[in-house]
Design a protein around this motif. Structure first.
Motif, PDB file in Angstrom:
ATOM      1  N   THR A  58       0.832  -1.203   0.000  1.00  0.00           N
ATOM      2  CA  THR A  58       0.000   0.000   0.000  1.00  0.00           C
ATOM      3  C   THR A  58       0.867   1.254   0.000  1.00  0.00           C
ATOM      4  O   THR A  58       0.665   2.163  -0.830  1.00  0.00           O
ATOM      5  CB  THR A  58      -0.934   0.018   1.227  1.00  0.00           C
ATOM      6  OG1 THR A  58      -1.763  -1.143   1.206  1.00  0.00           O
ATOM      7  CG2 THR A  58      -1.815   1.258   1.214  1.00  0.00           C
ATOM      8  N   LEU A  59       1.825   1.327   0.918  1.00  0.00           N
ATOM      9  CA  LEU A  59       2.691   2.509   0.998  1.00  0.00           C
ATOM     10  C   LEU A  59       3.563   2.635  -0.252  1.00  0.00           C
ATOM     11  O   LEU A  59       3.758   3.734  -0.779  1.00  0.00           O
ATOM     12  CB  LEU A  59       3.571   2.438   2.252  1.00  0.00           C
ATOM     13  CG  LEU A  59       2.850   2.610   3.593  1.00  0.00           C
ATOM     14  CD1 LEU A  59       3.837   2.487   4.744  1.00  0.00           C
ATOM     15  CD2 LEU A  59       2.148   3.961   3.643  1.00  0.00           C
ATOM     16  N   GLY A  60       4.071   1.493  -0.721  1.00  0.00           N
ATOM     17  CA  GLY A  60       4.928   1.533  -1.912  1.00  0.00           C
ATOM     18  C   GLY A  60       4.190   2.052  -3.126  1.00  0.00           C
ATOM     19  O   GLY A  60       4.693   2.924  -3.852  1.00  0.00           O
ATOM     20  N   SER A  61       2.987   1.557  -3.367  1.00  0.00           N
ATOM     21  CA  SER A  61       2.221   2.013  -4.524  1.00  0.00           C
ATOM     22  C   SER A  61       1.809   3.468  -4.366  1.00  0.00           C
ATOM     23  O   SER A  61       1.849   4.242  -5.331  1.00  0.00           O
ATOM     24  CB  SER A  61       0.975   1.135  -4.712  1.00  0.00           C
ATOM     25  OG  SER A  61       0.159   1.159  -3.554  1.00  0.00           O
ATOM     26  N   ALA A  62       1.421   3.886  -3.155  1.00  0.00           N
ATOM     27  CA  ALA A  62       1.020   5.273  -2.927  1.00  0.00           C
ATOM     28  C   ALA A  62       2.190   6.227  -3.160  1.00  0.00           C
ATOM     29  O   ALA A  62       2.034   7.272  -3.813  1.00  0.00           O
ATOM     30  CB  ALA A  62       0.473   5.438  -1.509  1.00  0.00           C
ATOM     31  N   VAL A  63       3.369   5.878  -2.659  1.00  0.00           N
ATOM     32  CA  VAL A  63       4.550   6.729  -2.860  1.00  0.00           C
ATOM     33  C   VAL A  63       4.898   6.843  -4.341  1.00  0.00           C
ATOM     34  O   VAL A  63       5.182   7.934  -4.854  1.00  0.00           O
ATOM     35  CB  VAL A  63       5.748   6.169  -2.061  1.00  0.00           C
ATOM     36  CG1 VAL A  63       7.048   6.868  -2.476  1.00  0.00           C
ATOM     37  CG2 VAL A  63       5.519   6.364  -0.561  1.00  0.00           C
ATOM     38  N   LEU A  64       4.850   5.722  -5.047  1.00  0.00           N
ATOM     39  CA  LEU A  64       5.154   5.743  -6.481  1.00  0.00           C
ATOM     40  C   LEU A  64       4.154   6.599  -7.253  1.00  0.00           C
ATOM     41  O   LEU A  64       4.534   7.383  -8.132  1.00  0.00           O
ATOM     42  CB  LEU A  64       5.152   4.319  -7.038  1.00  0.00           C
ATOM     43  CG  LEU A  64       6.332   3.425  -6.652  1.00  0.00           C
ATOM     44  CD1 LEU A  64       6.111   2.014  -7.177  1.00  0.00           C
ATOM     45  CD2 LEU A  64       7.646   3.984  -7.185  1.00  0.00           C
ATOM     46  N   PHE A 104      -8.630   6.437  -1.986  1.00  0.00           N
ATOM     47  CA  PHE A 104      -7.437   7.273  -2.178  1.00  0.00           C
ATOM     48  C   PHE A 104      -6.551   6.697  -3.277  1.00  0.00           C
ATOM     49  O   PHE A 104      -6.076   7.417  -4.169  1.00  0.00           O
ATOM     50  CB  PHE A 104      -6.678   7.369  -0.862  1.00  0.00           C
ATOM     51  CG  PHE A 104      -5.357   8.091  -0.971  1.00  0.00           C
ATOM     52  CD1 PHE A 104      -5.297   9.424  -1.389  1.00  0.00           C
ATOM     53  CD2 PHE A 104      -4.171   7.442  -0.663  1.00  0.00           C
ATOM     54  CE1 PHE A 104      -4.076  10.091  -1.486  1.00  0.00           C
ATOM     55  CE2 PHE A 104      -2.956   8.098  -0.756  1.00  0.00           C
ATOM     56  CZ  PHE A 104      -2.902   9.421  -1.172  1.00  0.00           C
ATOM     57  N   LEU A 105      -6.325   5.383  -3.249  1.00  0.00           N
ATOM     58  CA  LEU A 105      -5.466   4.753  -4.259  1.00  0.00           C
ATOM     59  C   LEU A 105      -6.098   4.841  -5.646  1.00  0.00           C
ATOM     60  O   LEU A 105      -5.393   5.046  -6.638  1.00  0.00           O
ATOM     61  CB  LEU A 105      -5.211   3.292  -3.877  1.00  0.00           C
ATOM     62  CG  LEU A 105      -4.371   3.075  -2.613  1.00  0.00           C
ATOM     63  CD1 LEU A 105      -4.348   1.612  -2.228  1.00  0.00           C
ATOM     64  CD2 LEU A 105      -2.948   3.595  -2.819  1.00  0.00           C
TER      65      LEU A 105
END
Length: 228
Positions: A58-64, A104-105
């Motif tokens: 989740t964090l990785g995809s959001a940051v990208l 959000f995503l």
């Protein structure tokens, strides 16, 4: 009097565009692994590992996706960028308030899709989605990692509810049909029809199955009556 032509707020180079495409596709892969694999019933048998993977994905995809939106997206005006920023902020607030990160995503994916080769992204989506669903079903039928759980009139196919399985099949159907349209051959028609029938007859997901059949009907109408 000639109208004044405003230069874009940010114009991407070919190198930046390519990097943006790669980052977007990578984020799609991370989100699909999150949705297809670690949103399955594997969470009940490997809770600690699944929780850690969900956080990382989740964090990785959001940051990208945020990085793509901010640094690798071309904006034609300040107003356009402001609307995108407002949508991101609102969806972030809604996700925090409602304790559900998917809205959000989804908004991030929609904004980050700007300047992306969507056919390329759909190919990545299709390959990853098929691999994820097939992998989960193999684990579901051959191991105890994704246990059988009956829900209402059917078992859950490893996703907590048969509609969850149907929704993932619908994603595969849409990506396949959009990539092949308007070059659908007989094997595409046969494969898409088989997937729709399986969704209705197997998991019994009527919503996803009927939507697939409706889309096939619209494709047929377009073939027979191009003006329609």
């Amino acid at each position: 009097m000639n109208a004044t032509v405003r230069s874009p707020l940010r114009q991407l180079s070919s190198r930046e565009t390519e990097l943006g495409n790669r980052i977007f596709c990578l984020s799609v892969v991370l989100l699909l692994v999150l949705s297809e694999v670690f949103s399955s019933s594997i969470q009940s048998t490997l809770p600690g590992f699944s929780h850690l993977c969900r956080i990382v994905l989740t964090l990785g995809s959001a940051v990208l996706l945020v990085f793509k939106c901010v640094f690798l997206t071309g904006w034609q005006s300040r107003r356009q960028a402001a609307v995108a920023a407002a949508a991101m902020l609102y969806s972030a607030f809604a996700a925090f308030y409602g304790n559900d990160q998917w809205f959000f995503l989804a908004v991030l994916v929609g904004i980050a899709a700007k300047d992306v080769d969507l056919r390329r992204a759909l190919k990545v989506y299709l390959a990853t989605a098929v691999a994820g669903v097939v992998g989960v079903q193999l684990l579901h039928y051959t191991t105890g990692l994704i246990p059988f759980q009956f829900y209402c009139r059917n078992w859950d196919y490893g996703y907590g509810h048969y509609n969850g399985y149907g929704a993932r099949l619908a994603g595969i159907f849409f990506a396949w049909s959009w990539l092949r349209w308007p070059r659908l051959r007989w094997w595409d028609w046969a494969g898409l029809a088989a997937l729709a029938i399986y969704t209705l007859a197997g998991p019994g997901c009527r919503g996803a199955g009927l939507v697939m059949l409706l889309l096939l009907l619209l494709f047929a109408c377009q073939k027979i009556l191009p003006a329609f």
